[in-house]
Design a protein around this motif. Structure first.
Motif, PDB file in Angstrom:
ATOM      1  N   GLY A 156       0.774  -1.312  -0.176  1.00  0.00           N
ATOM      2  CA  GLY A 156       0.036   0.159   0.019  1.00  0.00           C
ATOM      3  C   GLY A 156       0.739   1.298   0.086  1.00  0.00           C
ATOM      4  O   GLY A 156       0.083   2.322   0.388  1.00  0.00           O
ATOM      5  N   TYR A 157       1.984   1.074  -0.312  1.00  0.00           N
ATOM      6  CA  TYR A 157       3.032   2.322  -0.134  1.00  0.00           C
ATOM      7  C   TYR A 157       2.549   3.395  -1.184  1.00  0.00           C
ATOM      8  O   TYR A 157       2.366   4.686  -0.586  1.00  0.00           O
ATOM      9  CB  TYR A 157       4.290   2.036  -0.490  1.00  0.00           C
ATOM     10  N   ARG A 204      -2.276   9.613  -0.576  1.00  0.00           N
ATOM     11  CA  ARG A 204      -2.994  10.050   0.264  1.00  0.00           C
ATOM     12  C   ARG A 204      -2.322  11.214   1.112  1.00  0.00           C
ATOM     13  O   ARG A 204      -2.940  12.139   1.516  1.00  0.00           O
ATOM     14  CB  ARG A 204      -3.338   8.859   1.286  1.00  0.00           C
ATOM     15  N   MET A 205      -0.897  10.893   1.526  1.00  0.00           N
ATOM     16  CA  MET A 205      -0.160  11.850   2.341  1.00  0.00           C
ATOM     17  C   MET A 205      -0.214  13.218   1.685  1.00  0.00           C
ATOM     18  O   MET A 205      -0.248  14.333   2.162  1.00  0.00           O
ATOM     19  CB  MET A 205       1.212  11.355   2.647  1.00  0.00           C
ATOM     20  N   GLU A 232      -3.334  11.027  11.027  1.00  0.00           N
ATOM     21  CA  GLU A 232      -2.889   9.858   9.833  1.00  0.00           C
ATOM     22  C   GLU A 232      -1.757   9.879   9.389  1.00  0.00           C
ATOM     23  O   GLU A 232      -1.174   8.939   8.676  1.00  0.00           O
ATOM     24  CB  GLU A 232      -3.873  10.122   8.596  1.00  0.00           C
ATOM     25  N   HIS A 233      -0.858  10.835   9.259  1.00  0.00           N
ATOM     26  CA  HIS A 233       0.175  11.085   8.939  1.00  0.00           C
ATOM     27  C   HIS A 233       1.233  10.325   9.973  1.00  0.00           C
ATOM     28  O   HIS A 233       2.226   9.636   9.479  1.00  0.00           O
ATOM     29  CB  HIS A 233       0.646  12.788   8.682  1.00  0.00           C
ATOM     30  N   TRP A 237       8.471   0.239   4.897  1.00  0.00           N
ATOM     31  CA  TRP A 237       9.004   0.784   3.649  1.00  0.00           C
ATOM     32  C   TRP A 237      10.027   1.281   3.533  1.00  0.00           C
ATOM     33  O   TRP A 237      10.730   1.507   2.324  1.00  0.00           O
ATOM     34  CB  TRP A 237       7.812   1.884   3.333  1.00  0.00           C
ATOM     35  N   ALA A 273       1.279   6.671   8.979  1.00  0.00           N
ATOM     36  CA  ALA A 273       1.925   6.621   7.893  1.00  0.00           C
ATOM     37  C   ALA A 273       3.397   6.466   8.106  1.00  0.00           C
ATOM     38  O   ALA A 273       4.045   5.709   7.609  1.00  0.00           O
ATOM     39  CB  ALA A 273       1.456   7.577   6.739  1.00  0.00           C
ATOM     40  N   ARG A 274       3.965   7.323   8.986  1.00  0.00           N
ATOM     41  CA  ARG A 274       5.182   7.496   9.294  1.00  0.00           C
ATOM     42  C   ARG A 274       5.630   6.372  10.013  1.00  0.00           C
ATOM     43  O   ARG A 274       6.644   5.707   9.732  1.00  0.00           O
ATOM     44  CB  ARG A 274       5.621   8.955  10.155  1.00  0.00           C
ATOM     45  N   GLN A 334       4.225   3.278  10.002  1.00  0.00           N
ATOM     46  CA  GLN A 334       4.111   2.064   8.893  1.00  0.00           C
ATOM     47  C   GLN A 334       5.551   2.234   8.199  1.00  0.00           C
ATOM     48  O   GLN A 334       6.220   1.435   7.793  1.00  0.00           O
ATOM     49  CB  GLN A 334       2.941   2.136   8.074  1.00  0.00           C
ATOM     50  N   GLN A 365      -0.295   4.112  -2.568  1.00  0.00           N
ATOM     51  CA  GLN A 365      -1.669   4.669  -2.125  1.00  0.00           C
ATOM     52  C   GLN A 365      -1.584   5.627  -0.962  1.00  0.00           C
ATOM     53  O   GLN A 365      -2.119   6.558  -0.864  1.00  0.00           O
ATOM     54  CB  GLN A 365      -2.694   3.753  -1.803  1.00  0.00           C
ATOM     55  N   THR A 366      -0.670   5.095  -0.057  1.00  0.00           N
ATOM     56  CA  THR A 366      -0.529   6.221   1.285  1.00  0.00           C
ATOM     57  C   THR A 366       0.269   7.175   0.780  1.00  0.00           C
ATOM     58  O   THR A 366       0.132   8.362   1.334  1.00  0.00           O
ATOM     59  CB  THR A 366       0.218   5.095   2.435  1.00  0.00           C
TER      60      THR A 366
END
Length: 106
Positions: free
Chosen positions: A25-26, A32-33, A74-75, A86, A78-79, A81, A28-29
């Motif tokens: 999902g990198y 999104r970011m 949400e950021h 990633w 993601a960070r 994850q 897409q994420t």
């Protein structure tokens, strides 16, 4: 395309990274970011390039706007994850842009 920025001063956040082979999902994420960042007060624009090293530069009106983005829930997820899956490594630099120059061969 080179990002259109206002007259300095403004701020740049430079995110340099080396990816792992994990996708999960990198893309897409990452999209999104950028979408979320663009909704934050003080966001100006973003530029990104990826080869062996990925470089993303986002532009902001103030240090406070950058800090607000860093604390976005949400950021933050993601960070986290990114750290788990990633990236082998990344570095974030925050700079004040005091001058900029543009050349265009028309």
């Amino acid at each position: 395309m080179i990002a259109q920025t206002p007259q300095p001063p403004y701020y740049a956040v430079i995110f340099t990274s080396i990816r792992t082979a994990v996708d999960n999902g990198y893309g897409q994420t990452a999209d999104r970011m950028v979408e979320l960042a663009a909704q934050q007060p003080g966001f100006l624009v973003v530029e990104s390039a990826r080869n062996e090293i990925g470089i993303t530069v986002s532009y902001w009106v103030s240090l406070e706007a950058i800090q607000h983005w860093r604390q976005h829930a949400e950021h933050t997820l993601a960070r986290e994850q990114g750290r788990r899956e990633w990236y082998y490594a990344f570095k974030t630099r925050i700079c004040k842009v005091e001058r900029d120059y543009l050349f265009e061969n028309q």
